[in-house]
Design an enzyme around this catalytic site. Structure first.
Site, PDB file in Angstrom:
ATOM      1  N   HIS A 175       3.186 -18.282  62.880  1.00 27.25           N
ATOM      2  CA  HIS A 175       1.741 -18.386  62.738  1.00 27.25           C
ATOM      3  C   HIS A 175       1.205 -19.690  63.328  1.00 27.25           C
ATOM      4  O   HIS A 175       0.050 -19.751  63.746  1.00 27.25           O
ATOM      5  CB  HIS A 175       1.355 -18.251  61.262  1.00 27.25           C
ATOM      6  CG  HIS A 175       1.428 -16.843  60.774  1.00 27.25           C
ATOM      7  ND1 HIS A 175       0.361 -16.184  60.215  1.00 27.25           N
ATOM      8  CD2 HIS A 175       2.442 -15.946  60.788  1.00 27.25           C
ATOM      9  CE1 HIS A 175       0.720 -14.949  59.891  1.00 27.25           C
ATOM     10  NE2 HIS A 175       1.979 -14.790  60.232  1.00 27.25           N
ATOM     11  N   HIS A 198      11.807  -9.997  59.749  1.00 24.53           N
ATOM     12  CA  HIS A 198      11.403  -9.189  58.590  1.00 24.53           C
ATOM     13  C   HIS A 198      12.595  -8.763  57.742  1.00 24.53           C
ATOM     14  O   HIS A 198      12.409  -8.224  56.657  1.00 24.53           O
ATOM     15  CB  HIS A 198      10.629  -7.956  59.051  1.00 24.53           C
ATOM     16  CG  HIS A 198       9.246  -8.266  59.496  1.00 24.53           C
ATOM     17  ND1 HIS A 198       8.436  -7.342  60.141  1.00 24.53           N
ATOM     18  CD2 HIS A 198       8.503  -9.397  59.415  1.00 24.53           C
ATOM     19  CE1 HIS A 198       7.265  -7.895  60.418  1.00 24.53           C
ATOM     20  NE2 HIS A 198       7.293  -9.147  59.995  1.00 24.53           N
ATOM     21  N   ARG A 235       8.142 -17.744  58.723  1.00 24.59           N
ATOM     22  CA  ARG A 235       6.899 -17.110  59.169  1.00 24.59           C
ATOM     23  C   ARG A 235       5.864 -18.157  59.595  1.00 24.59           C
ATOM     24  O   ARG A 235       5.074 -17.929  60.514  1.00 24.59           O
ATOM     25  CB  ARG A 235       6.352 -16.257  58.026  1.00 24.59           C
ATOM     26  CG  ARG A 235       5.106 -15.463  58.367  1.00 24.59           C
ATOM     27  CD  ARG A 235       4.711 -14.580  57.198  1.00 24.59           C
ATOM     28  NE  ARG A 235       3.424 -13.951  57.401  1.00 24.59           N
ATOM     29  CZ  ARG A 235       2.451 -13.913  56.508  1.00 24.59           C
ATOM     30  NH1 ARG A 235       2.622 -14.463  55.315  1.00 24.59           N
ATOM     31  NH2 ARG A 235       1.310 -13.328  56.772  1.00 24.59           N
ATOM     32  N   GLY A 295      -0.305 -23.242  70.239  1.00 22.29           N
ATOM     33  CA  GLY A 295       1.049 -23.741  70.408  1.00 22.29           C
ATOM     34  C   GLY A 295       1.599 -24.334  69.121  1.00 22.29           C
ATOM     35  O   GLY A 295       0.936 -24.376  68.090  1.00 22.29           O
TER      36      GLY A 295
END
Length: 327
Positions: free
Chosen positions: A66, A192, A62, A72
């Site tokens: 983020h 997920h 994850r 970038g």
């Protein structure tokens, strides 16, 4: 065709060209001469620790999302606040991120081996890939040569990160602005399958969807009832952990998509993937194919995302400490 439509297509083509050019500038084995053991050191640390805490693989994966969606893939998500600036890591969408210490540990090992050579941005990308592979997930190529950014703003995280409560058009727009298409949106959401979240990120869907104590009609009723009875027993619960893919949370597989078509995606951003014909077509294709097909397609999307807005050459710097800009 309207002028706005033409202009939008031109912008997307330019973005695609820029991302393609960046991929050419990144290089597999970039550290082969400057720090030949770099990738081996990363992999060894991952193999040593992730089997003991396999739930850390999802947060480390994850972290790439983020980071790459804001300025970038430049490790700006790792920077600390300063006296006059709130950094990305303290923006509301990033408060639940985990794995900073793990990245710092890898950075320390690499600094001991070859000081000032390996970027924090490359470490994020390599650690994410190796962590997923170590837990039985797909392998993807990670060209290296990214350099670290020096700017990190919480406001930019709020504006750029796809939100858990966003509809399809909002998600599509945010992905397109990064040079990613609907197929990438569906595939990258597949992460997920090994993710977890807390009740407060979706309890509005089961307790008070429109402000009158109702339930989101897009959520399967039996699933909502089960969540209220066994997991999120109060609307204000912010501590209970819920698996994004409860039937197969430790396996990187197609189960997440099987849940989507049963209307059992936890976030609105999951549920909305079955509201658009283009995304449904991608989901149906994935479900008709083998898990190996999903692995291969997920790998392609990760490689695309890993090239978003990277800094190369003399742009940026190689941070000595991932949380601090060099002085």
């Amino acid at each position: 065709m309207g002028k706005k439509t033409c202009f939008g297509k031109i912008i997307l083509c330019v973005l695609a060209f820029l991302i393609g050019s960046t991929v050419a500038d990144l290089k597999l084995g970039f550290y082969e001469k400057s720090c030949p053991n770099a990738e081996k050191i990363v992999l060894a640390h991952v193999k040593k620790h992730i089997p003991n805490v396999p739930t850390l693989a999802a947060p480390l994966l994850r972290m790439t999302f983020h980071d790459c969606f804001v300025r970038g893939c430049d490790a700006s998500v790792l920077l600390n606040d300063t006296s006059n600036n709130q950094a990305e890591r303290n923006a509301r969408p990033n408060l639940s991120l985990r794995g900073y210490d793990f990245i710092d540990e890898v950075k320390s090992l690499l600094e001991a081996e070859c000081p000032g050579i390996v970027s924090c941005a490359d470490i994020i990308s390599l650690v994410a890939r190796d962590s997923v592979v170590t837990t039985g997930g797909p392998y993807w190529k990670v060209p290296t040569g990214r350099r670290d950014g020096t700017i990190s703003r919480a406001s930019e995280a709020l504006n750029n990160l796809p939100g858990a409560n966003e509809n399809f058009n909002a998600l599509k727009t945010k992905f397109e602005l990064k040079g990613l298409n609907i197929k990438d949106l569906v595939l990258l959401s597949g992460a997920h399958t090994i993710g977890i979240t807390h009740c407060n990120t979706f309890t509005n869907r089961i307790y008070n969807f429109t402000g009158i104590g109702d339930q989101d009609p897009a959520l399967d009723n039996d699933y909502a009832v089960n969540l209220r009875a066994n997991k999120c027993k109060t609307p204000t619960d912010s501590t209970t952990i819920v698996e994004m893919d409860p039937s197969s949370s430790k396996n990187f597989d197609l189960s997440y998509y099987k849940l989507l078509v049963k209307r059992r995606g936890l976030f609105q951003s999951d549920a909305t993937l079955i509201t658009d014909s283009s995304s449904i077509a991608v989901i149906n294709q994935l479900l008709k194919k083998s898990p190996l097909y999903f692995f291969a397609e997920f790998a392609k999307s990760m490689e695309k995302m890993g090239a978003i807005g990277v800094k190369i050459g003399t742009d940026g710097q190689i941070r000595k400490h991932c949380a601090l800009v060099n002085r």
